[in-house]
Every structure is written in structure tokens, then in C-alpha cells.
Design an enzyme around this catalytic site. Structure first.
Site, PDB file in Angstrom:
ATOM      1  CG  HIS A  21     -17.398  -1.652 -13.591  1.00 32.13           C
ATOM      2  ND1 HIS A  21     -17.270  -2.809 -12.876  1.00 32.13           N
ATOM      3  CD2 HIS A  21     -16.212  -1.013 -13.497  1.00 32.13           C
ATOM      4  CE1 HIS A  21     -16.053  -2.871 -12.346  1.00 32.13           C
ATOM      5  NE2 HIS A  21     -15.380  -1.791 -12.697  1.00 32.13           N
ATOM      6  CB  CYS A  33     -15.777  -0.908  -6.698  1.00 32.79           C
ATOM      7  SG  CYS A  33     -14.990   0.030  -5.386  1.00 32.79           S
TER       8      CYS A  33
HETATM    9  N1  COA Z   1      -1.059  -3.239   2.438  1.00 35.85           N
HETATM   10  C1  COA Z   1      -0.871  -3.764   3.669  1.00 35.85           C
HETATM   11  N2  COA Z   1      -1.013  -3.072   4.802  1.00 35.85           N
HETATM   12  C2  COA Z   1      -1.380  -1.778   4.687  1.00 35.85           C
HETATM   13  C3  COA Z   1      -1.606  -1.196   3.439  1.00 35.85           C
HETATM   14  C4  COA Z   1      -1.433  -1.964   2.276  1.00 35.85           C
HETATM   15  N3  COA Z   1      -1.616  -1.479   1.048  1.00 35.85           N
HETATM   16  N4  COA Z   1      -1.956   0.082   3.635  1.00 35.85           N
HETATM   17  C5  COA Z   1      -1.952   0.300   4.938  1.00 35.85           C
HETATM   18  N5  COA Z   1      -1.584  -0.820   5.592  1.00 35.85           N
HETATM   19  C6  COA Z   1      -1.457  -0.981   7.033  1.00 35.85           C
HETATM   20  C7  COA Z   1      -0.516   0.041   7.608  1.00 35.85           C
HETATM   21  O1  COA Z   1       0.806  -0.441   7.578  1.00 35.85           O
HETATM   22  C8  COA Z   1      -1.063   0.186   8.996  1.00 35.85           C
HETATM   23  O2  COA Z   1      -0.631  -0.933   9.744  1.00 35.85           O
HETATM   24  P1  COA Z   1      -0.314  -0.817  11.303  1.00 35.85           P
HETATM   25  O3  COA Z   1      -1.617  -0.454  11.926  1.00 35.85           O
HETATM   26  O4  COA Z   1       0.186  -2.179  11.636  1.00 35.85           O
HETATM   27  O5  COA Z   1       0.720   0.280  11.384  1.00 35.85           O
HETATM   28  C9  COA Z   1      -2.565   0.044   8.815  1.00 35.85           C
HETATM   29  O6  COA Z   1      -2.723  -0.683   7.603  1.00 35.85           O
HETATM   30  C10 COA Z   1      -3.313   1.356   8.691  1.00 35.85           C
HETATM   31  O7  COA Z   1      -2.665   2.167   7.720  1.00 35.85           O
HETATM   32  P2  COA Z   1      -3.375   3.450   7.069  1.00 35.85           P
HETATM   33  O8  COA Z   1      -2.390   4.111   6.175  1.00 35.85           O
HETATM   34  O9  COA Z   1      -3.998   4.263   8.160  1.00 35.85           O
HETATM   35  O10 COA Z   1      -4.446   2.796   6.113  1.00 35.85           O
HETATM   36  P3  COA Z   1      -6.018   2.980   6.124  1.00 35.85           P
HETATM   37  O11 COA Z   1      -6.601   2.188   7.238  1.00 35.85           O
HETATM   38  O12 COA Z   1      -6.364   4.427   5.996  1.00 35.85           O
HETATM   39  O13 COA Z   1      -6.430   2.242   4.749  1.00 35.85           O
HETATM   40  C11 COA Z   1      -6.096   1.676   2.411  1.00 35.85           C
HETATM   41  C12 COA Z   1      -5.966   2.734   3.504  1.00 35.85           C
HETATM   42  C13 COA Z   1      -5.911   2.325   1.063  1.00 35.85           C
HETATM   43  C14 COA Z   1      -5.044   0.628   2.617  1.00 35.85           C
HETATM   44  C15 COA Z   1      -7.461   0.999   2.478  1.00 35.85           C
HETATM   45  O14 COA Z   1      -8.455   1.975   2.478  1.00 35.85           O
HETATM   46  C16 COA Z   1      -7.685   0.008   1.393  1.00 35.85           C
HETATM   47  O15 COA Z   1      -6.996  -0.981   1.224  1.00 35.85           O
HETATM   48  N6  COA Z   1      -8.752   0.222   0.578  1.00 35.85           N
HETATM   49  C17 COA Z   1      -9.095  -0.668  -0.497  1.00 35.85           C
HETATM   50  C18 COA Z   1      -9.078   0.058  -1.813  1.00 35.85           C
HETATM   51  C19 COA Z   1      -9.403  -0.865  -2.945  1.00 35.85           C
HETATM   52  O16 COA Z   1      -8.786  -1.880  -3.130  1.00 35.85           O
HETATM   53  N7  COA Z   1     -10.448  -0.526  -3.741  1.00 35.85           N
HETATM   54  C20 COA Z   1     -10.849  -1.282  -4.828  1.00 35.85           C
HETATM   55  C21 COA Z   1     -10.041  -1.018  -6.061  1.00 35.85           C
HETATM   56  S1  COA Z   1     -10.300   0.543  -6.818  1.00 35.85           S
HETATM   57 ZN    ZN Z   2     -13.371  -1.458 -11.954  1.00 37.95          ZN
END
Ligand code: COA
Ligand code: ZN
Length: 307
Positions: free
Chosen positions: A209, A240
Site C-alpha cells: 500500500h 483496509c
Molecule cells: N459470509 C457470510 N456470512 C458469514 C461469513 C461469511 N464469510 N462469516 C460468518 N458469517 C455469518 C455466520 O454464518 C454467522 O451467521 P448466523 O449468526 O446467522 O449464524 C455470523 O456471520 C457470525 O459468524 P462468526 O463466525 O461468529 O463470524 P464473526 O462475526 O466472528 O466474523 C468474519 C468473522 C471473518 C466473517 C468477519 O470478521 C469479517 O467478515 N471480517 C472482514 C475481514 C475483511 O474482509 N478484511 C479486509 C480484507 S483483508
Molecule cells: Zn491490501
């Protein structure tokens, strides 16, 4: 200078670039942009991410984008997958190649994927197993590999340990990401040299970046150390949403312009790429960081000004 003769450029604008855009970009426009990009000679495009739509609403249309794009032969379309749920969605969608990600630092990993690094390793291990079952190629990205905006310095030992973990899982390549633009060229050269000394036949790539203006200088350091694969984002868009102050990726057309001027082949038609960057700038309705699309190529000569 000791430089490679060719470089592989991976375009990440519709994933890294779009993920922090506040204004929803219609799916049609994303598909249209990807279709334009795949006519420029780019061989790799990371098109979207199977993240939770609550965390990254802009990428809620991941399935639709993946299904609707044209797929000319010779272009690989990759999706980012942050967790097992995301990997299941990628499998259901028929994705052929995924990038998984976790951070070298605990604090950024928690902020990004809400897991400890140890939990992420377990999680990524499961993703790799699932992907292998379906014949999906997996690349491992290591975020904050050159420094963390919450914890500061990330040691070479930390990075080496996590690379070892990734390779033990059987990923095809490992990418070092400078998520918030903390790297400098000496650091890049030193780290990458150490990595290549240890794993000379392994494929690695770099993801910079340009937060503090060192992006292309870091690429040159990476080239000198022997890395031939780089991520970049059209127009220099990117950042990000889970790291304070994160800014644009290095700009694809600026990178390609620099490489071509240095005699390094990319297979990319720079004029076409610049035209797509200008199109993106119009689409978003604001100036983007990319410089070559504003200044023109060094070979674009100007008529003499009348005296
Ligand atoms: N796509 C769709 N739904 C998702 C999912 C995904 N990738 N991951 C989790 N879920 C849903 C689960 O099914 C669950 O649904 P429910 O409540 O209906 O059962 C709910 O989300 C919570 O799941 P959990 O495993 O506890 O996820 P979390 O809340 O800890 O979040 C991430 C984890 C990774 C999904 C989240 O932190 C995230 O998307 N972060 C973004 C990271 C990113 O893109 N960064 C930039 C690029 S590096
Ligand atoms: Zn990046």
C-alpha cells in the site's frame, strides 16, 4: 541493477479497492469493470471477497459478480476468503482459486477477522483442506507483515514462523502484505532475501500500500531481492476498513509503466490499462491517486510551446 525479465501483476481493485468505498457500486459496474480489465493482458484478477456483508457491505454481491463476469481463457479470477464460511460460499460458487488471509500481528488479526493468530491458523488449515477437496488453488496472504498499526514492529522471526505454518498446510504461494504502508525498501529487501534464502523454490508475492509514498520503491527492493509477483490496484484505489489510516494500494498502471520503462515485461497493454483507469475515475467521480493516467506515459511527448 539485478532485475527479473518479467513480472506477474495481480489486479485487486474490485476487492481491496472497492472494499472501503462508502458509496455502493452497482454490480453491473463491477462486472463491467472486471470485463474491461480482462482485456488488458492482466492474467490475474482478485475480483471480490466472500466476507460477511455486515462487515463489508460493498462486497455483498460476491456470488453475483463471480457468476456474471466473462471468463476469457488465460485470465485467472481469484476471490478472497476470510473464514470457513467464506470458503464454503466460494466452493458453492465454483471459484477455482482463493486467497486466504490472516495477520502477522495479533491486534490486527483480531480487528480484521475477530480471531487470534492461533485460531486463524486452525481456521485457515480447515479452509485449505476444504479447498483441496474441491481442487481449488489456495494462496496464503500474511497481512501486516511489515508492521502493525496497533502493535508496531513485526519481527522477521514472526514472519518466518507464519510462512512455515502456511507452507506446512500446502498453500501454493505466500504473499506478504504491507496493509497500512509501513514498509521501507531496505526492510523489504532484507525480509524477502531472508525468505528466499530459506525457501528458494517457493512462490512468493508482495502486496504494498502506498500510504506513505514508499510503494513503488518497495517494489524495486522486492525485484532486486528476486520477487516477480505483485498485487496492485487500478488508479491506486484501496485500503483496509479494519486498519486505521489504511490507504490505496500501489497503482497498477503506475507499476506497469515503471516496469515497462525498466525493460521488464508484464504482458499488459498499458494504453488499454490507462484507459480503464480513466474510466474508473469517471465512474467514481473523483480524482484517484494514480499518476500516469494524469501525467501520461514518459513516451507521450508534447508539442513545443510557442515561444
Ligand atoms: N459470509 C457470510 N456470512 C458469514 C461469513 C461469511 N464469510 N462469516 C460468518 N458469517 C455469518 C455466520 O454464518 C454467522 O451467521 P448466523 O449468526 O446467522 O449464524 C455470523 O456471520 C457470525 O459468524 P462468526 O463466525 O461468529 O463470524 P464473526 O462475526 O466472528 O466474523 C468474519 C468473522 C471473518 C466473517 C468477519 O470478521 C469479517 O467478515 N471480517 C472482514 C475481514 C475483511 O474482509 N478484511 C479486509 C480484507 S483483508
Ligand atoms: Zn491490501
Amino acid at each position: 541493477m539485478n532485475l527479473p525479465s518479467s513480472v506477474k501483476v495481480s489486479e485487486v481493485v474490485t476487492r481491496d479497492g472497492f472494499q472501503s468505498e462508502a458509496q455502493t457500486i452497482p454490480t453491473d459496474q463491477k462486472v463491467g469493470l472486471i470485463n474491461k480489465l480482462s482485456t488488458t493482458g492482466l492474467r490475474r484478477i482478485e475480483i471480490t471477497s466472500f466476507v460477511h456483508p455486515r462487515f463489508v457491505p460493498q462486497l455483498a454481491d460476491a456470488e453475483e459478480v463471480y457468476r456474471r463476469i466473462e471468463r476469457p481463457t488465460g485470465v485467472e479470477f481469484i476471490a478472497l476468503v476470510p473464514n470457513l464460511k467464506g470458503a464454503e460460499r466460494a466452493v458453492a460458487c465454483g471459484v477455482k482459486e482463493i486467497n486466504v488471509v490472516f495477520s502477522a500481528s495479533e491486534a490486527h488479526n483480531r480487528s480484521n477477522v475477530r480471531m487470534s493468530v492461533a485460531e486463524s491458523l486452525e481456521n485457515v488449515g480447515k479452509i485449505v483442506e476444504l479447498a483441496q477437496e474441491y481442487g481449488i488453488k489456495v494462496n496464503g496472504a500474511l497481512a501486516t507483515a511489515f508492521g502493525c498499526p496497533f502493535e508496531g514492529a513485526v519481527t522477521v522471526q514472526q514472519v518466518m514462523r507464519l510462512v512455515k505454518e502456511y507452507l506446512a498446510m500446502g498453500v501454493a504461494s505466500v504473499s506478504f502484505a504491507d496493509t497500512t504502508g509501513m514498509a521501507n525498501p531496505k526492510q523489504v529487501y532484507d525480509l524477502v532475501s531472508r525468505i528466499l534464502d530459506r525457501w528458494p523454490d517457493q512462490e512468493f508475492s508482495l502486496h504494498f500500500h502506498n500510504t506513505r509514498g514508499t510503494g513503488l520503491a518497495n517494489v524495486v527492493a522486492g525485484l532486486q531481492a528476486g520477487i516477480t509477483s505483485y498485487d496492485a490496484s487500478l488508479g491506486g484505489l484501496g485500503g483496509c476498513p479494519f486498519a486505521p489510516g489504511a490507504m490505496g494500494n500501489i497503482c497498477t498502471e503506475d507499476l506497469v509503466h515503471m516496469l515497462h520503462e525498466m525493460g521488464i515485461k508484464t504482458g499488459i497493454d498499458l494504453d488499454k490499462l490507462i484507459a480503464v483507469a480513466r474510466y474508473l475515475q469517471e465512474l467514481l467521480g473523483r480524482p484517484l491517486p494514480g499518476q500516469v493516467m494524469k501525467a501520461g506515459k514518459v513516451s507521450d511527448l508534447h508539442p513545443l510551446l510557442p515561444s
